[in-house]
Design an enzyme around this catalytic site. Structure first.
Site, short mmCIF file in Angstrom:
data_model
loop_
_atom_site.label_atom_id
_atom_site.label_comp_id
_atom_site.label_asym_id
_atom_site.label_seq_id
_atom_site.Cartn_x
_atom_site.Cartn_y
_atom_site.Cartn_z
N GLU A 225 0.83 -1.22 0.00
CA GLU A 225 0.00 0.00 0.00
C GLU A 225 0.86 1.25 0.00
O GLU A 225 0.59 2.21 -0.72
CB GLU A 225 -0.95 0.01 1.21
CG GLU A 225 -2.01 -1.08 1.19
CD GLU A 225 -3.06 -0.93 0.10
OE1 GLU A 225 -3.01 0.05 -0.65
OE2 GLU A 225 -3.93 -1.82 -0.02
N ASP A 370 -4.47 -9.86 -8.29
CA ASP A 370 -4.75 -8.92 -9.38
C ASP A 370 -3.53 -8.18 -9.94
O ASP A 370 -3.13 -8.36 -11.09
CB ASP A 370 -5.85 -7.93 -8.96
CG ASP A 370 -5.61 -7.29 -7.58
OD1 ASP A 370 -4.61 -7.62 -6.93
OD2 ASP A 370 -6.43 -6.45 -7.16
N THR A 579 -0.81 0.68 -10.80
CA THR A 579 -2.00 0.02 -10.30
C THR A 579 -2.84 0.94 -9.41
O THR A 579 -4.00 0.67 -9.14
CB THR A 579 -1.66 -1.30 -9.56
OG1 THR A 579 -2.86 -2.03 -9.35
CG2 THR A 579 -0.95 -1.04 -8.25
#
Ligand code: DMJ
Length: 657
Positions: A225, A370, A579
């Protein structure tokens, strides 16, 4: 007599509703009518670019009489279940619109319901109106964050307050993984300001970040993150500021001295301890920005978290001329890659970083995996390393072989429309009957490799779910035809794919999709001081949280969808999205290795392709070249001794391989 009239009336009403749905949205009635079509969308009415449209029809029974949706059936059972042939992949060195071979709405198409509804049906004034609505959405969220929450990380849009890490409950990972007490929302939003051409606010925000944000914080955050939201944003903004062409207007900063790059470097150095003392090379999931990996930390990480760091770490390395960051990120990718199943080629979703054992054996396209796939392709696009493309192509083939169910072609043939399901990585057996909302990014990735037709299908499936709820539930159970997990935290994935599909096809259908998304966000999520997470996609109750990706991704993609002349897409293939939706320019500089050799575990090649054996530990050195930026970071700015931390780092890592 009366009851007969009532029944007849009801039947006519239902048929009328069916007709309207079909004509207006291309969506047939969902439940009841077609038992095996949980969401019946009208895309089988589209023509394939190579042939005539299949006749408009409801679902067709498959030969052999298998019951239940074909998504339940393992691959290879029946004519419509054979693994699909993957379209020709781009050759190394070529990626982008040249491969966007499929374009909807060819000149020779006759009118059909779909065309009547959508073709040419998006007037320029409406597009401008939608662009302004998207900009207004961003401004409302951003201004409220600045007024009520800054310098805290996030805005609580219902109570108009700020939110930082949950110090009282360190186990609250939903919050603490993301919020590092570093003004997250401001940092994450920087390049959206530039993309929207707001130079004065961009300049103000950059200065504020430089003057007020520090990473010297006792915060334990998730490496992934912090990388995608903070490191990626700093690098993106740095590139925007230093771009000699300034395509978004004047985004230069007076007396800018690469401060954002230094900050990115500082943060990355603080993340490096995650790559130490790991037997596999796969990083720890969390790190304390002051003290390193916490003693009681978890040894299990998700694949996406550990294996999607290469874009940001690679850019940083190449800008600084310091191979360390790219080296550790690439080592993690390869370690994960080497743990894939020999039989299926699939990876699981959770792995133990010390033993290399798969703790989560689920393979799918959503949570946990993902961005791993995404970054194999995007790393290749950015850096041009062939091995990244090779890994991506092999992964894509395994996905087609084991995850994809349903008929082979999007627009024709028998069987259910294609869907990507969750399977056991070793056996390929179905593990559950849900898909998650994160998976909606995948059509966008398919656009990048030219598999546009399949992208259209998968996107349509997600759009059909959105149409039903005005949002995407976090998990949708395709067998029960109902959400399994009900919240929607303002995620961008569907609009991201919508934007990329619009760029690939220029079909106004995608503008209608974007308008729908915008309108439901306005209707269901707008609250007093911003946009709130939907707690329940059915009753539309809200939660007091606005995640930073709402401004950095959701609003950005919505704006770009309607801003026809934006430099992001006007410049052809010049920009790529990380992303987290941060724009990075794809240019030759990033394809040059500022250090001489690139170290793989076996060795590597130098810049002219000559083989270079992997160096011995004592030969490894950190190279600080100034080829790509004016200066190397000033060590005195940081509390950590940079050189020694690199050396310790590298020694330990090398010792462990
Ligand atoms: C974002 O932080 C990124 O897109 C990430 O890759 C996963 N999803 C969230 C938003 O949904």
């Amino acid at each position: 007599m009366q009851w007969r009239a009532l029944v007849l009336g009801l039947v006519l009403l239902r048929l009328g509703l069916h007709g309207v749905l079909w004509l207006v949205f291309g969506l047939g009635p969902s439940m009841g009518f077609y038992q095996r079509f949980p969401l019946s969308f009208g895309f089988q009415r589209l023509r394939s670019p190579d042939g005539p449209a299949s006749p408009a029809s409801g679902p067709v029974g498959r030969p052999g009489g298998l019951s239940g949706p074909s998504w339940l059936q393992p691959p290879g059972t029946g004519a419509t279940q054979s693994p699909r042939k993957v379209p020709r992949r781009p050759e190394p060195g070529v990626c982008g619109p040249a491969h966007w071979g499929y374009v909807l709405g060819g000149r020779d198409r006759g009118p059909d319901e779909y065309e009547k509804r959508y073709s040419g049906a998006f007037p320029p004034q409406l597009r401008a109106q939608m662009r302004d609505l998207a900009r207004g959405m961003f401004v409302f969220g951003y201004d409220n964050y600045m007024a009520h929450a800054f310098p805290q990380d996030e805005l609580n849009p219902i109570h108009c307050r700020g939110r930082g890490p949950d110090r009282g409950d360190p186990s609250n990972l939903n919050i603490n993984d993301v919020l590092g007490n570093y003004s997250l929302t401001l940092v994450d939003a920087l390049d959206t300001l530039a993309v929207m051409g707001n130079s004065s606010e961009f300049q103000k925000a950059v200065k504020l970040v430089i003057n007020t944000v520090s990473f010297d914080k006792d915060s334990t955050v998730q490496v992934f993150e912090a990388t995608i939201r903070v490191l990626g944003s700093l690098l993106s903004a740095h590139r925007i500021i230093t771009d000699s062409k300034q395509p978004f207007g004047d985004m230069t900063i007076k007396d800018y001295d690469n401060e954002l790059l230094y900050m990115a470097h500082d943060l990355a150095v603080r993340l490096l301890p995650a790559f130490e003392n790991t037997k596999t090379g796969i990083p720890y999931p969390r790190v304390n920005l002051k003290t390193g990996v916490p003693p009681d930390t978890n040894n299990e990480t998700c694949t996406a978290g550990a294996g999607s760091l290469l874009v940001e770490f690679g850019i940083l390395s190449r800008l600084l001329g310091d191979s360390t960051f790219e080296w550790v990120a690439r080592r993690a990718v390869k370690a994960l890659w080497n743990l894939r199943s020999n039989d299926t080629g699939l990876l699981g979703n959770v792995v133990n970083i010390q033993t290399g054992h798969w703790v989560g054996k689920q393979s799918g396209l959503g949570a946990g995996l993902d961005s791993f796939y995404e970054y194999l392709l995007k790393s290749y696009i950015l850096f041009g390393e062939k091995e990244d493309l090779e890994m991506f192509n092999a992964a894509y083939q395994s996905i087609q072989n084991y995850l994809r169910r349903g008929r082979e072609a999007c627009n024709e043939g028998e069987g259910d429309p294609p869907l990507y399901v969750n399977v056991n990585m070793f056996s390929g057996q179905l593990m559950n009957t849900w898909i998650d909302s994160l998976q909606a990014f995948f059509p966008g990735l398919q656009v990048l490799i030219g598999d546009v037709e399949d992208a259209i299908c998968l996107h349509a499936f997600y759009y059909a779910i959105w149409k039903r709820y005005g949002a995407l539930p976090e998990r949708y159970n395709w067998q029960l035809q109902a959400p399994d997990v009900l919240f929607y935290p303002l995620r961008p994935e569907l609009v991201e794919s919508t934007y990329l599909l619009y760029q690939a096809t220029k079909n106004p259908f995608y503008l209608h999709v974007g308008m729908d998304i915008l309108q439901s966000l306005e209707k269901y999520t707008k609250v007093k001081c911003g946009y709130a997470t939907l707690h329940h996609v059915i009753d539309k109750s809200t939660e007091d949280r606005m995640e930073s990706f709402f401004l950095s991704e959701t609003c950005k993609y919505l704006y770009l969808l309607f801003d026809e002349d934006n430099p992001v897409h006007k410049s052809g293939t010049r920009y790529m999205f990380t992303t987290e939706g941060h724009i990075v320019s794809v240019d030759e500089h990033l394809r040059e290795l500022p250090w001489k050799e690139f170290f793989s575990e076996e060795g590597g090649q130098d810049q002219v392709g000559k083989s270079v054996p992997r160096p011995k530990p004592h030969e490894l050195k950190v190279i600080n070249s100034s080829s790509n930026c004016n200066r190397v970071p000033d060590e005195r700015r940081y509390s950590l001794p940079l050189k020694s931390i690199y050396m310790r780092q590298i020694d330990q890592m090398v010792g462990l391989i």
